[in-house]
Design a protein around this motif. Structure first.
Motif, short mmCIF file in Angstrom:
data_model
loop_
_atom_site.label_atom_id
_atom_site.label_comp_id
_atom_site.label_asym_id
_atom_site.label_seq_id
_atom_site.Cartn_x
_atom_site.Cartn_y
_atom_site.Cartn_z
N LEU A 196 0.81 -1.27 0.13
CA LEU A 196 -0.44 0.11 -0.04
C LEU A 196 0.74 1.67 0.19
O LEU A 196 1.09 2.13 -0.68
CB LEU A 196 -1.21 -0.27 1.32
CG LEU A 196 -1.72 -1.07 1.68
CD1 LEU A 196 -2.56 -1.27 2.77
CD2 LEU A 196 -2.98 -0.90 0.22
N ILE A 197 1.87 1.86 0.91
CA ILE A 197 2.80 2.53 0.79
C ILE A 197 3.54 2.54 0.09
O ILE A 197 3.66 3.80 -1.08
CB ILE A 197 3.87 1.84 2.05
CG1 ILE A 197 3.34 1.83 3.26
CG2 ILE A 197 5.23 3.40 1.92
CD1 ILE A 197 3.89 1.62 3.93
N GLU A 198 3.66 1.23 -1.23
CA GLU A 198 4.30 1.67 -2.54
C GLU A 198 3.05 2.70 -3.85
O GLU A 198 4.00 2.89 -3.90
CB GLU A 198 5.03 0.38 -2.64
CG GLU A 198 6.14 0.22 -4.33
CD GLU A 198 6.96 1.48 -4.17
OE1 GLU A 198 7.48 1.51 -3.15
OE2 GLU A 198 7.95 1.88 -5.14
N ARG A 199 2.34 2.19 -3.47
CA ARG A 199 0.93 2.73 -5.16
C ARG A 199 1.40 3.61 -3.99
O ARG A 199 0.77 5.04 -4.93
CB ARG A 199 -0.08 2.32 -4.33
CG ARG A 199 -0.53 0.33 -4.79
CD ARG A 199 -1.52 0.49 -4.99
NE ARG A 199 -2.08 -0.86 -5.60
CZ ARG A 199 -2.84 -1.34 -5.34
NH1 ARG A 199 -4.76 -0.73 -5.24
NH2 ARG A 199 -3.15 -3.00 -5.83
N ILE A 200 1.28 4.55 -2.79
CA ILE A 200 1.58 5.86 -2.47
C ILE A 200 2.67 6.53 -2.71
O ILE A 200 2.54 7.55 -3.52
CB ILE A 200 1.38 6.15 -0.98
CG1 ILE A 200 -0.49 5.70 -0.42
CG2 ILE A 200 1.53 7.27 -0.44
CD1 ILE A 200 -0.67 5.60 1.32
N HIS A 201 3.59 5.93 -2.89
CA HIS A 201 4.92 6.39 -3.33
C HIS A 201 4.77 5.86 -4.71
O HIS A 201 5.03 7.60 -5.30
CB HIS A 201 6.27 5.20 -2.96
CG HIS A 201 7.40 5.95 -3.71
ND1 HIS A 201 8.59 4.78 -3.94
CD2 HIS A 201 7.74 7.07 -3.77
CE1 HIS A 201 9.20 5.50 -4.02
NE2 HIS A 201 9.15 6.81 -4.46
N GLN A 202 4.21 5.29 -5.59
CA GLN A 202 4.20 5.55 -7.09
C GLN A 202 3.96 6.47 -7.38
O GLN A 202 3.28 7.26 -8.60
CB GLN A 202 3.16 4.37 -7.70
CG GLN A 202 4.05 2.88 -6.61
CD GLN A 202 5.18 3.02 -8.01
OE1 GLN A 202 5.56 3.81 -9.48
NE2 GLN A 202 6.74 2.82 -7.87
N GLY A 222 -0.49 20.13 3.57
CA GLY A 222 -0.55 20.82 4.21
C GLY A 222 -0.32 22.12 4.34
O GLY A 222 -0.48 23.31 4.81
N GLY A 223 1.37 21.95 3.20
CA GLY A 223 1.96 22.61 3.41
C GLY A 223 3.54 22.59 3.36
O GLY A 223 4.63 23.26 2.77
N ALA A 224 3.66 21.79 4.17
CA ALA A 224 5.45 21.32 4.51
C ALA A 224 5.87 20.70 3.04
O ALA A 224 6.80 20.68 2.66
CB ALA A 224 5.79 20.63 5.84
N GLY A 225 5.04 19.63 2.74
CA GLY A 225 5.67 18.91 1.59
C GLY A 225 6.59 17.79 2.15
O GLY A 225 7.11 16.81 0.75
N PHE A 226 6.28 17.48 2.91
CA PHE A 226 6.79 16.31 3.11
C PHE A 226 6.78 14.89 2.48
O PHE A 226 4.76 14.48 2.38
CB PHE A 226 7.37 15.46 4.96
CG PHE A 226 8.12 14.71 5.26
CD1 PHE A 226 9.20 15.06 5.47
CD2 PHE A 226 7.97 13.45 6.02
CE1 PHE A 226 10.25 14.57 5.83
CE2 PHE A 226 8.92 12.71 6.47
CZ PHE A 226 10.42 13.47 6.33
N PRO A 227 7.69 14.30 2.01
CA PRO A 227 7.33 12.28 1.52
C PRO A 227 6.92 11.84 1.99
O PRO A 227 6.55 11.28 3.11
CB PRO A 227 8.27 11.74 0.88
CG PRO A 227 9.26 13.04 0.82
CD PRO A 227 9.86 13.98 1.58
N THR A 228 5.25 11.47 1.57
CA THR A 228 4.25 10.57 2.18
C THR A 228 4.73 9.08 2.61
O THR A 228 4.55 8.57 3.66
CB THR A 228 2.71 10.45 2.04
OG1 THR A 228 2.46 12.36 1.94
CG2 THR A 228 1.63 10.06 3.25
N GLN A 229 5.41 9.14 1.94
CA GLN A 229 5.97 7.29 2.36
C GLN A 229 7.04 6.95 3.01
O GLN A 229 6.81 6.42 3.84
CB GLN A 229 6.18 6.33 0.71
CG GLN A 229 7.28 6.94 0.13
CD GLN A 229 7.56 8.25 -0.57
OE1 GLN A 229 6.85 8.67 -0.77
NE2 GLN A 229 8.85 8.48 -1.11
N VAL A 230 7.59 8.07 2.79
CA VAL A 230 8.64 7.52 4.22
C VAL A 230 8.12 8.48 6.08
O VAL A 230 7.92 7.52 6.92
CB VAL A 230 9.55 9.64 4.07
CG1 VAL A 230 10.70 9.25 5.62
CG2 VAL A 230 10.30 8.96 3.00
#
Lengths: 454, 336
Positions: free
Chosen positions: A129-135, A142-150
């Motif tokens: 699931l996390i890989e799909r989110i990464h893909q 919200g503003g910071a733009g931190f990669p979600t998969q991390v």
């Protein structure tokens, strides 16, 4: 779904006029796809994505055009179909130069894939699931733009017990998240289901400020399908209620340790738009190529909530809103308290663009060099409980160790101090300067340590 | 579409909105809050009130302007702080003080206590209190000559003593409280201001009205005045319970002398008081304690001015010690 009020009260904060009335009730409208899109490869925090295309290539909507360039990085997709007209460095809305891919739309908006992902996603392991989110190129919207998969992959030993859905939207003027919660409540809840599959047994807290009762109600209704420990939290309207650390404190009563991450207090916070993107990515296979944002302010003819493709130039958005009304004094990307002043219309929508604020010229200069009168209002307003007045003076005097001792590095640059300062001192600017200087100081210390023989 | 030139846009660091307040607005509200006390001063002490207020305010504003000009700094008199100092100094003077003394006190307040330190924001001591204290030690007789209040058309002044002066003199001379003290000064007289004293300190109701205005408009917070008043009330109650014949009851301690004027208008001067809330409470407690100690055991009948000045000198220290724990840090993190 039962609704509780936030259990803990943050110290500090301010109560500015939220100025949301103009756009709060306006349904989001889809902006036309512009003839030319400028897609930044540095929309996220971390290494800029590395490009997969070159000038002259044709691309389809949703086709990856740049890939992660490291662990903390993100994938970028073509927001529409068309031709790559340039790949190169240019100024972005962040005020920094970054690699940007320009796409000339062919007007067809042809999709790269039409098939939804095969198989039942609920049977997949969290890793996939996390890989799909990464893909799908999802980053914190919200503003910071931190990669979600991390964020979704805590290192071994860290667990997530509380999942907080951030629908605070505490910045004045902005109503993008508000509209998303009202219009796309089911899609947001679907995203929560995905997160519940990744973090089984985590309790879910859906937090909305009490100035958005319709959003709270819509989410509460949609959340009835959720199982497990799920609760709606009504937050007191205050700025910066939606700041990650403040939000975690409001709901759990725990403070993220200085220099630490939410996972250090077993918590994960995701913005509502991000969660919706997560649901779309995992369940429907959609990459992140559009978002809702608010174009508003006294100097825009027709304020609107807009669903726009990533890469849509600000000039197209302003034209879509009927152009400026009277002279523009300031153009702000984001909200009025933490947004970035634009030096022109060269910017374009990124995954973190929550709004565009068009302000008329001010009669008074926003800041002055008047001395601090020690009123202590900034001390009362600081949600981190720093002494902005003292730090401002150490910053002016370049007393970097004093600033470090006063914990300047904990400053979240929310702007509460400068908002309340009656002497109109540029406090946030002073903080940023002190933080930069302390960072240099620390690097010098590191270098010194390495030089010395052990 | 007609797009205005971006070259004229303002580019600045966030935030891009701000609360609609300024130093001059705060000072303006302090001046408004002093109107009831000033009105009472005119009612009870006549033209003297206007004469001294005018002398102090004009001198302070001119001295501020001249100092800034001589030092080649921003003029800055439009922030109204010099006017506030002038009015406050006048309200801290006995009604019959010669004009030239008031002018001298104003010069000391602005030039020495404020501008030589660097002007607004940099002075260590409350300028008006430095002006008053300078006059008190330089001209002790003139500064302790009081007149009885009268009403329009203000009959010839009768020289008298303040309630605290009468109390202290009697105790020093006879070891007993003055007879008829509580008949001479009824609580209602203390509330309306019908008693001898400094121009602006006598009318308790007027001062409380102004204080309420400052609290409602958030120019001051409750921390300093209430902790100061609470400390005085508590200490006075203890003293009074121990020996009612030698000590004033708590409400007399609060309503006589300059307690209310000091607590709400002098001890709340932003520049010379702490910035943190715990620090403000400490400051107020200190002011209250020192006031009581001077009144009970000191040579002067009244100690509010001295207490505030002493605590002013401790403000930098309080600012270092009385800090809140920074978010996300352990409680024991040492003060810098």
């Amino acid at each position: 779904m039962n609704i509780i009020s936030a259990l803990f009260s943050n110290s500090g904060g301010i109560h500015p006029d939220d100025a949301k009335k103009t756009t709060a009730a306006l349904p989001s409208v889809v902006a036309p796809i512009p003839p030319l899109l400028a897609v930044s490869l540095a929309q996220h925090l971390g290494a800029p994505s590395k490009t997969l295309v070159k000038k002259g290539d044709t691309v389809l909507r949703g086709q990856p055009i740049a890939d992660s360039a490291g662990f903390v990085s993100a994938r970028v997709h073509a927001p529409t179909s068309g031709k790559i007209v340039s790949v190169g460095l240019r100024m972005t809305a962040s005020g920094r130069t970054a690699p940007v891919i320009e796409i000339e739309s062919d007007g067809q908006d042809q999709p790269f894939t039409t098939e939804p992902p095969a198989g039942d996603w609920t049977t997949l392991p969290p890793r996939e699931l996390i890989e799909r989110i990464h893909q799908a190129g999802i980053i914190g919207m919200g503003g910071a733009g931190f990669p979600t998969q991390v964020k979704l992959s805590p290192p071994p030993g860290k667990t997530i017990q509380t999942l907080i859905l951030n629908g605070a939207e505490c910045e004045p003027f902005l109503t993008a998240d508000h509209r998303l919660m009202v219009e796309q409540a089911e899609a947001i809840i679907a995203g929560i289901r995905v997160l519940q599959h990744i973090f089984k047994d985590a309790r879910v807290r859906i937090a909305v400020e009490d100035n958005k009762p319709d959003a709270l109600a819509a989410l509460a209704q949609a959340a009835d399908i959720l199982t497990g420990d799920v609760q709606m939290v009504r937050l007191r309207t205050a700025y910066p209620q939606g700041a990650e650390k403040q939000l975690i404190y409001s709901i759990t009563g725990r403070e993220v340790p200085s220099g630490g991450l939410p996972m250090d207090v077993q918590t994960l916070v995701e913005n509502v738009a991000t969660v919706q993107a997560i649901g779309d990515a995992v369940i429907r296979g959609f990459p992140l190529i559009e978002r809702v944002l608010t174009v508003t302010g006294p100097a825009i003819t027709q304020p609107r909530n807009i669903r726009a493709r990533i890469g849509t130039p600000f000039s197209d958005l302003i034209a879509f809103c009927g152009g400026p009304r009277g002279p523009i004094g300031r153009l702000i990307c984001g909200g009025p308290l933490m947004g970035i002043a634009q030096s022109g219309l060269a910017g374009a929508v990124t995954k973190t663009t929550s709004g565009l604020l068009v302000l008329p010229p001010e009669r008074e200069a926003p800041f002055s060099s008047m001395p601090c009168i020690s009123c202590g209002r900034c001390v009362d307003a600081c949600p981190i409980r720093l002494l902005p007045c003292t730090l401002s003076e150490t910053s002016e005097a370049e007393q970097d160790t004093a600033a470090e001792d006063l914990k300047v590095m904990d400053c979240i640059e929310c702007g509460c101090c400068a908002y309340v300062c009656p002497a109109r001192r540029p406090l946030v600017q002073h903080m940023r300067r002190a933080k930069a200087r302390v960072q240099i100081l620390r690097k010098q210390r590191e270098a010194q340590k390495k030089k010395q023989p052990v | 579409m007609n797009m205005p030139p971006a070259s004229e846009w303002l580019i600045n660091s966030s935030p891009h909105v701000r609360a609609n307040d300024s130093v001059s607005r705060i000072m303006g509200r302090v001046l408004i809050a002093l109107i009831p006390a000033l009105g009472a001063a005119v009612w009870f002490f006549g033209w003297n009130a206007l004469r001294l207020t005018l002398a102090c305010t004009v001198t302070c504003v001119l001295a501020e302007w001249a100092s800034r000009t001589l030092m080649k700094r921003d003029r800055g008199i439009n922030d109204l702080s010099a006017a506030v100092t002038g009015v406050l100094l006048a309200l801290n003077l006995p009604p019959q003080l010669p004009t030239w003394m008031a002018v001298l006190g104003s010069l000391v307040a602005i030039v020495i206590a404020k501008q030589l330190y660097g002007g607004i924001g940099y002075n260590l001591f409350n300028p008006a209190l430095i002006g008053r204290t300078f006059l008190l030690v330089s001209f002790p007789v003139a500064m302790t000559t009081w007149m009885a209040p009268s009403v329009f058309p203000w009959a010839d002044a009768i020289t008298t003593a303040t309630p605290l002066g009468i109390w202290k003199t009697a105790l020093n001379a006879t070891q007993h409280a003055p007879p008829d003290f509580f008949q001479q000064f009824s609580v209602s007289d203390l509330l309306t201001g019908n008693r001898p004293g400094c121009l602006g300190e006598t009318c308790s109701l007027g001062l409380l009205l102004g204080a309420a205005y400052l609290l409602i408009t958030r120019c001051i917070t409750w921390h300093i005045p209430f902790s100061m008043l609470f400390t005085i009330a508590l200490g006075a109650t203890i003293l009074y319970k121990m020996d009612p014949t030698q000590n004033l009851p708590p409400h007399y301690q609060l309503l006589t002398g300059g307690v209310l004027l000091g607590a709400f208008f002098m001890a709340t001067d932003m520049v010379t008081t702490p910035v943190t809330r715990p620090g403000m409470i400490l400051f107020g407690i200190g002011c209250g304690l020192i006031t009581l100690v001077i009144r009970k055991w000191g040579g002067y009948p009244e100690g509010v001015s001295f207490s505030i000045l002493i605590m002013n000198s401790l403000t930098p220290l309080i600012n270092r010690l009385a800090r809140s724990r920074v978010f996300g840090h352990a409680p024991q993190s040492k003060p810098a």
